[in-house]
Design an enzyme around this catalytic site. Structure first.
Site, mmCIF file in Angstrom:
data_model
loop_
_atom_site.group_PDB
_atom_site.id
_atom_site.type_symbol
_atom_site.label_atom_id
_atom_site.label_comp_id
_atom_site.label_asym_id
_atom_site.label_seq_id
_atom_site.Cartn_x
_atom_site.Cartn_y
_atom_site.Cartn_z
ATOM 1 N N ASP A 67 1.344 4.083 -7.786
ATOM 2 C CA ASP A 67 2.514 4.276 -8.642
ATOM 3 C C ASP A 67 2.737 5.782 -8.852
ATOM 4 O O ASP A 67 1.890 6.593 -8.488
ATOM 5 C CB ASP A 67 2.336 3.567 -9.990
ATOM 6 C CG ASP A 67 0.950 3.796 -10.578
ATOM 7 O OD1 ASP A 67 0.371 4.873 -10.324
ATOM 8 O OD2 ASP A 67 0.455 2.912 -11.275
ATOM 9 N N ASP A 69 3.616 8.607 -11.699
ATOM 10 C CA ASP A 69 3.753 8.908 -13.113
ATOM 11 C C ASP A 69 4.453 10.238 -13.287
ATOM 12 O O ASP A 69 4.103 11.226 -12.639
ATOM 13 C CB ASP A 69 2.374 8.962 -13.777
ATOM 14 C CG ASP A 69 1.699 7.597 -13.764
ATOM 15 O OD1 ASP A 69 2.419 6.604 -13.922
ATOM 16 O OD2 ASP A 69 0.477 7.535 -13.557
ATOM 17 N N ASP A 148 -8.681 13.415 -17.004
ATOM 18 C CA ASP A 148 -10.107 13.163 -16.764
ATOM 19 C C ASP A 148 -10.694 14.055 -15.668
ATOM 20 O O ASP A 148 -11.474 14.958 -15.933
ATOM 21 C CB ASP A 148 -10.398 11.670 -16.533
ATOM 22 C CG ASP A 148 -9.476 10.991 -15.536
ATOM 23 O OD1 ASP A 148 -8.637 11.685 -14.928
ATOM 24 O OD2 ASP A 148 -9.606 9.774 -15.326
HETATM 25 P P1 ATP Z 1 -4.688 4.894 -9.697
HETATM 26 O O1 ATP Z 1 -3.357 4.647 -10.325
HETATM 27 O O2 ATP Z 1 -4.673 5.126 -8.233
HETATM 28 O O3 ATP Z 1 -5.708 3.898 -10.114
HETATM 29 P P2 ATP Z 1 -4.624 7.234 -11.357
HETATM 30 O O4 ATP Z 1 -5.415 8.502 -11.304
HETATM 31 O O5 ATP Z 1 -3.156 7.328 -11.225
HETATM 32 O O6 ATP Z 1 -5.258 6.272 -10.275
HETATM 33 P P3 ATP Z 1 -4.060 5.969 -13.848
HETATM 34 O O7 ATP Z 1 -4.904 5.043 -14.655
HETATM 35 O O8 ATP Z 1 -2.790 5.472 -13.274
HETATM 36 O O9 ATP Z 1 -5.005 6.522 -12.702
HETATM 37 O O10 ATP Z 1 -3.791 7.236 -14.783
HETATM 38 C C1 ATP Z 1 -2.866 8.248 -14.442
HETATM 39 C C2 ATP Z 1 -3.417 9.617 -14.822
HETATM 40 O O11 ATP Z 1 -3.618 9.669 -16.239
HETATM 41 C C3 ATP Z 1 -4.770 9.962 -14.227
HETATM 42 O O12 ATP Z 1 -4.641 10.504 -12.936
HETATM 43 C C4 ATP Z 1 -5.298 10.973 -15.209
HETATM 44 O O13 ATP Z 1 -4.725 12.236 -15.024
HETATM 45 C C5 ATP Z 1 -4.797 10.429 -16.540
HETATM 46 N N1 ATP Z 1 -5.764 9.517 -17.161
HETATM 47 C C6 ATP Z 1 -5.812 8.164 -17.031
HETATM 48 N N2 ATP Z 1 -6.820 7.647 -17.722
HETATM 49 C C7 ATP Z 1 -7.432 8.677 -18.335
HETATM 50 C C8 ATP Z 1 -8.552 8.785 -19.218
HETATM 51 N N3 ATP Z 1 -9.228 7.708 -19.595
HETATM 52 N N4 ATP Z 1 -8.881 10.020 -19.653
HETATM 53 C C9 ATP Z 1 -8.178 11.114 -19.281
HETATM 54 N N5 ATP Z 1 -7.136 11.081 -18.449
HETATM 55 C C10 ATP Z 1 -6.756 9.879 -17.984
HETATM 56 MG MG MG Z 2 -1.758 5.713 -11.368
#
Ligand code: ATP
Ligand code: MG
Length: 438
Positions: A67, A69, A148
């Site tokens: 996705d 963001d 994170d």
């Molecule tokens: P994917 O969607 O491929 O699983 P993602 O990195 O996009 O991986 P998401 O859960 O969609 O993970 O979160 C989007 C972004 O928000 C992350 O890349 C990170 O920058 C931030 N984020 C998400 N969860 C946390 C957390 N628990 N602590 C700090 N930052 C976070």
């Molecule tokens: Mg994501």
């Protein structure tokens, strides 16, 4: 002296870099047109607008993002005013969701890193240091530092198509390293789910953990006991239904985290009460990964049925349950197990019910003759229960011959199947011959 005032070694200046369009691989052709539309509208309205997180990371790695963001300096209410199809959601994080048919583009306002010593910062922590609420807006630099991992804090800026790196994420991305931003122990205490995210990204990206990011995990797993069970359920689905379940399972065990998610299952694995428990899980996860690779459906109910099968068997062997009629014992053991597991990782009813059914139907396979056996094949949960039986056989339970029989029966046409279910023999080969010859 002006030179004295310029702190050229300050970490922020040293870490920050802009990678111009000509020096990175992110092309607008690879970004969802809806996400681009949102970015352009924000930008044209005078706001800062960037992609961030997994979308940017995956594009830079040549992977297809799950996705996209969007982050901006527009406040949620300002975002809502710009888009008709916008809804504001969330309490802990107030977010804008922009709806395009069934695609939703999530837009977040830049947030600040919380300051644990500043009571006025607007961040609420619980007694373990966990963040409960943090609706504090900030600059893009603040926003980067509260994310994170460094590779998750890269921004694709729609103003000039550059990538902005505030945390040395590019270097880690090239080196294949997951590194928490800030002081690792504090970051895990703020949000223990980050330990699970570390495991998931290791498996998904094939990255390793920086040593200082890995070290505290071995000590802090118990903090998961305080994480909300519903959030852990969501995270579990991502771990086990993301196509790398086998690896995630091995890593969770290696880091000592699995025991805080499925304590009863972990006890089975360690004490070998139920010697096939490990085989069952590995086979189930390997199957899940294969089904995902082939685009076939999978359900959390089946996953939970395998994860909790070992504990169910040990419960049923307890004298209190042995004393009950088989069906009552099964129902009461299910109740107890579900109550117990719900305190750790939530198991929503819509999955708990089919899970119980998969278990309850295992006994029905033993009855191979007569109308009831024939009717069983039309049971809505027959397929899932049969898959589970095959899994038990593969894991070494003494049901191999039974599984073979039910596999064979499904290959027969209706007439032959009716004859097969009237034949009174346990041998699949003999049954097939008799069914074919009569
Ligand atoms: P994917 O969607 O491929 O699983 P993602 O990195 O996009 O991986 P998401 O859960 O969609 O993970 O979160 C989007 C972004 O928000 C992350 O890349 C990170 O920058 C931030 N984020 C998400 N969860 C946390 C957390 N628990 N602590 C700090 N930052 C976070
Ligand atoms: Mg994501």
């Amino acid at each position: 002296m002006i030179l004295d005032q310029l702190d050229i070694d300050s970490p922020d200046t040293a870490l920050f870099q802009t990678i111009p369009r000509s020096e990175h691989t992110i092309s607008r052709r690879l970004i969802s047109p809806r996400a681009l539309k949102v970015l352009y509208r924000l930008h044209e309205s005078g706001f800062r607008a960037c992609l961030v997180g997994g979308g940017v990371r995956d594009l830079l790695l040549g992977l297809e993002p799950k996705d996209f963001d969007v982050v901006t300096d527009a406040r949620p209410e300002e975002v809502r005013r710009l888009f008709r199809n916008c809804r504001l959601i969330g309490r802990r994080f107030r977010l804008a969701h922009i709806h395009f048919g069934n695609e939703i583009i999530e837009v977040a306002t830049f947030r600040a890193q919380h300051d644990p010593d500043d009571e006025e910062s607007g961040v609420e922590l619980d007694e373990h240091g966990r963040i409960i609420s943090d609706n504090v807006f900030g600059s893009i630099e603040d926003d980067a530092l509260r994310r994170d991992f460094t590779v998750n804090a890269l921004y694709y800026d729609i103003a000039d198509f550059s990538v902005r790196d505030y945390a040395s994420g590019m270097a880690d991305l090239h080196a294949g390293v997951l590194r928490l931003i800030g002081e690792p122990e504090q970051r895990y205490r703020e949000d223990p789910v980050r330990m699970l995210r570390a495991v998931r990204f290791m498996a998904k990206l094939g990255f390793r953990l920086a040593p200082e990011t890995e070290a505290p995990i071995h000590e802090l797993g118990h903090l998961l006991l305080q994480a909300p069970p519903a959030r852990l359920f969501d995270e579990l689905l991502k771990l086990f239904m993301g196509g790398q379940a086998v690896q995630c399972f091995e890593l969770l065990r290696l880091f000592g985290l699995f025991r805080y998610l499925f304590p009863a299952t972990d006890r089975c694995l360690r004490h070998e009460y139920y010697s096939t428990a490990r085989h069952l899980l590995i086979h189930a996860f390997a199957n899940t990964d294969q089904r995902i690779a082939e685009g076939r459906p999978i359900t959390p109910a089946f996953l939970y049925a395998t994860l909790l099968w070992g504990p169910l068997q040990s419960l049923l062997q307890q004298p209190a349950f042995q004393a009950l009629p088989a069906n009552d014992a099964l129902q009461q053991a299910c109740d107890e197990l579900i109550r117990y597991q719900n305190r750790h990782t939530a198991l929503p009813r819509r999955y708990a019910l089919p899970m119980r059914e998969i278990w309850a139907l295992q006994n029905r396979f033993e009855r191979r003759t007569g109308k009831r056996a024939l009717a069983f094949m039309h049971h809505p949960r027959f397929r899932a229960a049969y898959d589970f039986l095959v899994l038990r056989a593969a894991a070494g339970e003494p049901v191999a011959e039974l599984a073979e029989w039910w596999t064979m029966v499904q290959t027969l046409d209706d007439a032959a199947r009716q004859r097969a279910l009237l034949v009174n023999t346990d041998s699949p080969r003999q049954t097939k011959q008799l069914a074919a010859s009569s």
